[in-house]
Design a protein around this motif. Structure first.
Motif, mmCIF file in Angstrom:
data_model
loop_
_atom_site.group_PDB
_atom_site.id
_atom_site.type_symbol
_atom_site.label_atom_id
_atom_site.label_comp_id
_atom_site.label_asym_id
_atom_site.label_seq_id
_atom_site.Cartn_x
_atom_site.Cartn_y
_atom_site.Cartn_z
ATOM 1 N N ALA A 88 45.788 42.810 30.200
ATOM 2 C CA ALA A 88 46.721 42.236 29.240
ATOM 3 C C ALA A 88 47.524 43.377 28.629
ATOM 4 C CB ALA A 88 45.948 41.475 28.165
ATOM 5 N N PRO A 89 48.776 43.135 28.278
ATOM 6 C CA PRO A 89 49.595 44.218 27.723
ATOM 7 C C PRO A 89 48.937 44.937 26.538
ATOM 8 C CG PRO A 89 50.987 42.355 28.258
ATOM 9 C CD PRO A 89 49.557 41.908 28.463
ATOM 10 N N HIS A 90 48.225 44.211 25.687
ATOM 11 C CA HIS A 90 47.582 44.845 24.526
ATOM 12 C C HIS A 90 46.381 45.709 24.904
ATOM 13 C CE1 HIS A 90 44.896 41.310 24.896
ATOM 14 N NE2 HIS A 90 43.998 42.107 24.345
ATOM 15 N N ALA A 91 45.915 45.593 26.152
ATOM 16 C CA ALA A 91 44.700 46.298 26.571
ATOM 17 C C ALA A 91 44.985 47.553 27.388
ATOM 18 C CB ALA A 91 43.812 45.353 27.376
ATOM 19 N N VAL A 92 46.225 47.797 27.741
ATOM 20 C CA VAL A 92 46.578 48.947 28.575
ATOM 21 C C VAL A 92 46.287 50.243 27.807
ATOM 22 C CG1 VAL A 92 48.503 50.137 29.695
ATOM 23 C CG2 VAL A 92 48.305 47.651 29.856
ATOM 24 N N GLY A 93 45.679 51.202 28.516
ATOM 25 C CA GLY A 93 45.425 52.516 27.937
ATOM 26 C C GLY A 93 44.201 52.588 27.049
ATOM 27 N N ARG A 94 43.347 51.588 27.113
ATOM 28 C CA ARG A 94 42.166 51.548 26.246
ATOM 29 C C ARG A 94 40.854 51.731 27.008
ATOM 30 N NH1 ARG A 94 43.371 46.276 22.676
ATOM 31 N NH2 ARG A 94 41.171 46.550 22.215
ATOM 32 N N GLY A 95 40.912 52.058 28.299
ATOM 33 C CA GLY A 95 39.701 52.271 29.081
ATOM 34 C C GLY A 95 39.110 51.001 29.660
ATOM 35 N N ILE A 96 39.796 49.882 29.509
ATOM 36 C CA ILE A 96 39.257 48.603 29.968
ATOM 37 C C ILE A 96 39.322 48.493 31.485
ATOM 38 C CG2 ILE A 96 39.582 46.100 29.843
ATOM 39 C CD1 ILE A 96 40.350 46.568 26.854
ATOM 40 N N GLY A 97 40.354 49.037 32.095
ATOM 41 C CA GLY A 97 40.416 49.045 33.558
ATOM 42 C C GLY A 97 39.246 49.815 34.142
ATOM 43 N N THR A 98 38.882 50.920 33.508
ATOM 44 C CA THR A 98 37.721 51.711 33.948
ATOM 45 C C THR A 98 36.441 50.891 33.827
ATOM 46 O OG1 THR A 98 38.794 53.790 33.378
ATOM 47 C CG2 THR A 98 36.383 53.806 33.476
ATOM 48 N N LEU A 99 36.260 50.212 32.712
ATOM 49 C CA LEU A 99 35.064 49.371 32.542
ATOM 50 C C LEU A 99 34.996 48.277 33.594
ATOM 51 C CD1 LEU A 99 34.811 48.825 28.674
ATOM 52 C CD2 LEU A 99 33.315 50.200 30.134
ATOM 53 N N LEU A 100 36.122 47.663 33.871
ATOM 54 C CA LEU A 100 36.147 46.597 34.874
ATOM 55 C C LEU A 100 35.776 47.132 36.257
ATOM 56 C CD1 LEU A 100 39.299 44.664 33.662
ATOM 57 C CD2 LEU A 100 36.998 43.675 33.953
ATOM 58 N N TYR A 101 36.365 48.263 36.648
ATOM 59 C CA TYR A 101 36.043 48.810 37.967
ATOM 60 C C TYR A 101 34.596 49.299 38.022
ATOM 61 C CZ TYR A 101 40.069 48.703 41.146
ATOM 62 O OH TYR A 101 41.032 48.333 42.056
ATOM 63 N N GLU A 102 34.079 49.882 36.961
ATOM 64 C CA GLU A 102 32.662 50.272 36.952
ATOM 65 C C GLU A 102 31.781 49.069 37.233
ATOM 66 O OE1 GLU A 102 32.232 52.062 33.090
ATOM 67 O OE2 GLU A 102 32.789 54.060 33.832
ATOM 68 N N ALA A 103 32.056 47.953 36.585
ATOM 69 C CA ALA A 103 31.258 46.743 36.781
ATOM 70 C C ALA A 103 31.438 46.184 38.189
ATOM 71 C CB ALA A 103 31.634 45.692 35.731
ATOM 72 N N LEU A 104 32.669 46.162 38.670
ATOM 73 C CA LEU A 104 32.923 45.633 40.010
ATOM 74 C C LEU A 104 32.208 46.458 41.066
ATOM 75 C CD1 LEU A 104 34.445 43.644 41.864
ATOM 76 C CD2 LEU A 104 36.297 45.334 41.945
ATOM 77 N N PHE A 105 32.319 47.785 41.000
ATOM 78 C CA PHE A 105 31.703 48.611 42.039
ATOM 79 C C PHE A 105 30.191 48.609 41.940
ATOM 80 C CE2 PHE A 105 36.044 50.522 42.026
ATOM 81 C CZ PHE A 105 36.409 49.941 43.221
ATOM 82 N N ALA A 106 29.639 48.409 40.757
ATOM 83 C CA ALA A 106 28.187 48.245 40.631
ATOM 84 C C ALA A 106 27.741 46.979 41.363
ATOM 85 C CB ALA A 106 27.776 48.187 39.161
ATOM 86 N N GLU A 107 28.509 45.923 41.246
ATOM 87 C CA GLU A 107 28.170 44.682 41.948
ATOM 88 C C GLU A 107 28.390 44.816 43.452
ATOM 89 O OE1 GLU A 107 29.556 41.039 40.328
ATOM 90 O OE2 GLU A 107 28.829 41.526 38.308
ATOM 91 N N LEU A 108 29.476 45.446 43.855
ATOM 92 C CA LEU A 108 29.755 45.592 45.284
ATOM 93 C C LEU A 108 28.727 46.483 45.971
ATOM 94 C CD1 LEU A 108 33.644 45.884 45.423
ATOM 95 C CD2 LEU A 108 32.206 43.892 45.943
ATOM 96 N N ALA A 109 28.096 47.389 45.231
ATOM 97 C CA ALA A 109 27.060 48.257 45.810
ATOM 98 C C ALA A 109 25.876 47.446 46.320
ATOM 99 C CB ALA A 109 26.602 49.283 44.779
ATOM 100 N N GLU A 110 25.714 46.244 45.802
ATOM 101 C CA GLU A 110 24.615 45.365 46.219
ATOM 102 C C GLU A 110 25.033 44.425 47.345
ATOM 103 O OE1 GLU A 110 21.620 45.865 44.842
ATOM 104 O OE2 GLU A 110 22.597 47.477 43.724
#
Length: 176
Positions: A96-118
């Protein structure tokens, strides 16, 4: 001051998120070349997309929620439809425009790749419409490497856009 990341909840996307996810995506359809869709969607039109991301399996949809609502989402989906591509997925992140630059994309990818590792995933691909330095940095931070570029691949907003392709190797082998 940016909101602290501890206040961000990352969870699977649900039917209740459909309207908010559609609105978020439509922002990118209307305002950017990040997606090459050129017409906005209704929530009903996006319902099949939502249901193509079950909570198990390699095709995931994770949302990041803050006190302001949905701050973004990440997906992994089919790279190509032919069966030999089954261990490859394409990943993306939308904020979302209000969320850009706040580290949220990093959190999302961390969670996604943790799930994909399984999962039975060997390669993750991502296409980035250029220019998009923030997305390039995010993908490179997660170990994606540049594998090529399609020049003038999409026509939107009265001009052509290039798409740079990246891949990330996961260690899964189909016989495991």
């Amino acid at each position: 001051m940016p909101q602290e990341l501890e206040e961000v909840q990352v969870r699977p996307g649900t039917e209740a998120d459909l309207a908010a996810l559609t609105n978020l995506y439509n922002h990118y359809v209307r305002e950017t070349a990040v997606t090459f869709d050129t017409a906005e969607f209704t929530a009903e039109q996006r319902r099949p997309w939502l249901h193509s991301h079950p909570e198990d399996g390699p095709h995931r949809l994770l949302v990041a929620c803050t006190g302001e609502g949905i701050a973004g989402y990440t997906t992994s989906g089919p790279f190509r439809q032919k069966s030999a591509y089954a261990t490859s997925v394409e990943a993306s992140v939308y904020l979302a425009p209000h969320a850009v630059g706040r580290g949220i994309g990093t959190l999302l990818y961390e969670a996604l790749f943790a799930e994909l590792a399984e999962e039975r995933v060997h390669r993750v691909f991502a296409g980035i419409a250029l220019p998009n330095e923030a997305s390039v940095r995010l993908h490179e931070r997660f170990g994606f490497r540049r594998v090529g570029e399609f020049t003038e691949a999409g026509w939107k907003f009265d001009r052509y856009w290039d798409v740079r392709w990246y891949e990330k190797r996961l260690d899964h082998h189909p016989s495991e």
